[in-house]
Write a protein that holds these residues in place. Sequence first.
Motif, PDB file in Angstrom:
ATOM      1  N   ALA A 254       0.814  -1.210   0.000  1.00 35.82           N
ATOM      2  CA  ALA A 254       0.000   0.000   0.000  1.00 35.82           C
ATOM      3  C   ALA A 254       0.849   1.262   0.000  1.00 35.82           C
ATOM      4  O   ALA A 254       0.440   2.289  -0.523  1.00 35.82           O
ATOM      5  CB  ALA A 254      -0.939  -0.004   1.207  1.00 35.82           C
TER       6      ALA A 254
ATOM      7  N   ASN B  16      -2.099  -4.052  -1.577  1.00 38.47           N
ATOM      8  CA  ASN B  16      -3.122  -3.769  -2.578  1.00 38.47           C
ATOM      9  C   ASN B  16      -3.201  -4.925  -3.567  1.00 38.47           C
ATOM     10  O   ASN B  16      -2.208  -5.613  -3.832  1.00 38.47           O
ATOM     11  CB  ASN B  16      -2.801  -2.489  -3.345  1.00 38.47           C
ATOM     12  CG  ASN B  16      -2.905  -1.247  -2.479  1.00 38.47           C
ATOM     13  OD1 ASN B  16      -3.674  -1.224  -1.521  1.00 38.47           O
ATOM     14  ND2 ASN B  16      -2.141  -0.220  -2.812  1.00 38.47           N
TER      15      ASN B  16
ATOM     16  N   LEU C 247      -7.762  -1.931  -1.709  1.00 37.81           N
ATOM     17  CA  LEU C 247      -7.374  -0.550  -1.982  1.00 37.81           C
ATOM     18  C   LEU C 247      -6.798   0.067  -0.712  1.00 37.81           C
ATOM     19  O   LEU C 247      -7.491   0.164   0.305  1.00 37.81           O
ATOM     20  CB  LEU C 247      -8.584   0.253  -2.459  1.00 37.81           C
ATOM     21  CG  LEU C 247      -8.348   1.731  -2.780  1.00 37.81           C
ATOM     22  CD1 LEU C 247      -7.343   1.898  -3.926  1.00 37.81           C
ATOM     23  CD2 LEU C 247      -9.668   2.424  -3.116  1.00 37.81           C
ATOM     24  N   ASN C 248      -5.534   0.448  -0.773  1.00 32.94           N
ATOM     25  CA  ASN C 248      -4.824   0.958   0.405  1.00 32.94           C
ATOM     26  C   ASN C 248      -4.885  -0.047   1.563  1.00 32.94           C
ATOM     27  O   ASN C 248      -4.897   0.328   2.733  1.00 32.94           O
ATOM     28  CB  ASN C 248      -5.388   2.309   0.844  1.00 32.94           C
ATOM     29  CG  ASN C 248      -5.171   3.390  -0.184  1.00 32.94           C
ATOM     30  OD1 ASN C 248      -4.115   3.451  -0.824  1.00 32.94           O
ATOM     31  ND2 ASN C 248      -6.167   4.253  -0.365  1.00 32.94           N
TER      32      ASN C 248
END
Length: 834
Positions: A390, A467, A483-484
């Motif tokens: 991430a 990710n 996501l992140n």
Amino acid sequence: MNTQLRTTLLAATAAIALLPVAATAQTTPSDAAPAAPQDTSGDTATAPQPDIIVTATSVGRKALDTPLAVTTMNASQLQRTSMTNQADILNTIPTIKADGGGGEVAANVFVRGLPSGGQYQFTPLEYDGVPVLSSFGLNSTAYDVYYRNDLGLERLEFVRGGVSNLFGPGSVAGLINYISKTGGDQLEGTAQFEWAERGRYKGDLAVSGPLGHNLFFAVSGWYRTDDGPVKTGLPTKGWQVRGNLKYEFPDNSGSVTLYGQYIDDKAQYYLPVPLDGKTRNRIPGNDGQDVYQVLTPAVLGLGFNTPNGRFTTGIADGAAAKGGQVALAFDKKLGDSGFAINGRVKYSQYASKFGLWSDGDGLINVPETLQSFLTNRGLGSLANAQFTYAGGGALAPSPLLFANRITDRNRPNHDTTAELNLTYSADTGSIRHAFTLGGFYGHAWARDYNVTTTYLAEFNNQPRLVNLVVTNPVTHAQTIVSLNGLLNAGAGYVNNTHQVERYAAYFADQMKIGSRFNFDIGGRYEWFNGDIRREQTSVVVTDSTTPNLAPALRDVIWGNGKNFTAHPKTGAWALAAGGLYKLTDRVSLYLNASRGYFFPEIRAVTFNALGQPASYTPEIIKQVEGGIKIDQPWFNLTAAAFYTKLDNRRQINFINDGLGGFTEQVNLVATRSWGVEATLDLKLHKYLHFNGNLTLQNAKYTQFMQNGTSNLNVIGKDLERQPDILYNAGLYYDDGTVDLSFFTNYTGDNFTASTNAIRLDGWNVFNVDAGIKVKPFGDRRSVRLGINVFNLFDTDAVTEGSPRQDVNQTVGGAYFVGRPVLPRRISARATLKF
């Protein structure tokens, strides 16, 4: 916490804290009441041992004269055994198994083979006879999150059986009651600094003394910061202050004591982690280092959109409590009439959070290779997947991933309790009566607001987030899976409010018949009124603008404003009797029996699809105990046998729902347990003694209703997390200058779930405490330099499996999810008594 209460609590505790300054300007009048007894003997085997006066009944009596099972620990013993958390102390008490592998707070306490998910479900935690909370089960936060031990404690009492069940909040299984020091006619105190490896620094102070005119004070507190005992990158940090003001009536007819406490603390809490499936030892992560925990600061700032705005996790706060209590206790003899009154009243309020790091994502729950992660979720092959950290950068070669969940629990609460007793002493022939007529009131309110989030990370200590983007090999369309590091936004949502109001009336007669026989009898009736409000949930699209999001990132489970409500009401009665016969002045035989009850945790009430609540009826417990007590100049011995039967128990298991969230599964069970317990304190030499205790118990399910159906595979099986054998043993040397303690706690084999499919081997934890004491400032002042080693041989045993997986834990696989004993830790203390 509202501003007015916070100001009041801070003012009360600050005023008590400033009293030592005022004390130096006061003189104690010659007719001042004598000081309360203090622990000055240390652990020297030859020091005179004062009679232990049990306070859990309406009239205090020597432990030898009480037809109850009694365990006490003085201030020195509490200091020596309190190395990591409350569990270290409770584990030394017969019939109690306390799991402290979670860290400094939220010990899981099990007693006498009773079915429990942990915490303090059967054993209220009290300080000076005042319960920390009057009702357990409004949520699952343990009492020790709100209130901690310090140097201001005089002793611990754990009393079970007989009429001790009837008074105050009541508990057939026993009461854990810490008694605070109160001021005497001399200004005195203790200051201590503690250092431990892995970044622990703690300062403690306790001061007490006179204020003049029969008024005394005591104040204590601590400040602590800690990076361990397992380093996570998330600190444990906070403070607490306590104090009391005691006024003794000039005619020696009683006293009034005002208590105050304020805490502002954050402590990290550890859950089970993947271990080797065969050896159940810790396993290395991607960096080659053994994984001790998967807590990580990488999740700071992790969040997602909700119907109510942006949610950002506060998991870094750990188990946090901010707030306090004010209590008033009094006792007064009413002249020479034989009548007296005593009572207590308390109000407390805490802003509380509990950051829970789970032991898996609720789907796979063990480390996975990149390809296995994709395969297990139907995401195709590694050739069409892009994994990145991430924070940027490609993953290390052949890494393991570990998908996990965090639950932000917001749990504010407030509690009011009151207890009033009228006592009367009278003689009828050769019988000396001590009658008690009393009542108890408790009103507790708490919220239970939980948001669960799933994240994807590498398998490491303090792991980095990962990710994932997957490309469809046919359409070439991309899907953002993580996501992140966020893998599932809003995987679970709970918004419950529970409150309980309790009224109880009770009576008792403690009789002394002649010079040899004591007999107690009493009864209690209690009314219970509850209020439940639980918000229902819906799946809501909260991010329709970010392209290519997977449904788990686009949609969240969130409250819809609709509530299930219920108002359970019930009542229950208890009867208890106990007798003691003194064979000699130093040997007593005793027997007690009781019929009592527990009110089911109000969070155990279930609703059907129509929103109709299940019935709410008391859990009935019957028990009997008998034994012998011997108090000789060179040894003390107790031995007893007990039998316990519990019916209609609503057992709550916090387990995975199979979809990545949690559910609270409620089973209706009945159990029976029997066992023996024994304690021995033996003088071996002028300065050396042995102390130990042994518990042998057998606990079985006699009923197990799951989803309305009897599970015959469980009936007759051992209760999970309940060992058949517990013991403590230690050697203690103290010549007044040098002291050395070497002691061990053993927990026997036990099972992780009700099916008994997974057995955990028993384990020993050895501890050492040693010090040297000098008196450079005179006899009343001393300095002790000490060292303490917890888990001397670095035992790596498993204290529990994964309660969230319950019976679905993998047996014989590559991994086993469990919570190990905390690792060895060395600490040093410098203690000044003045």
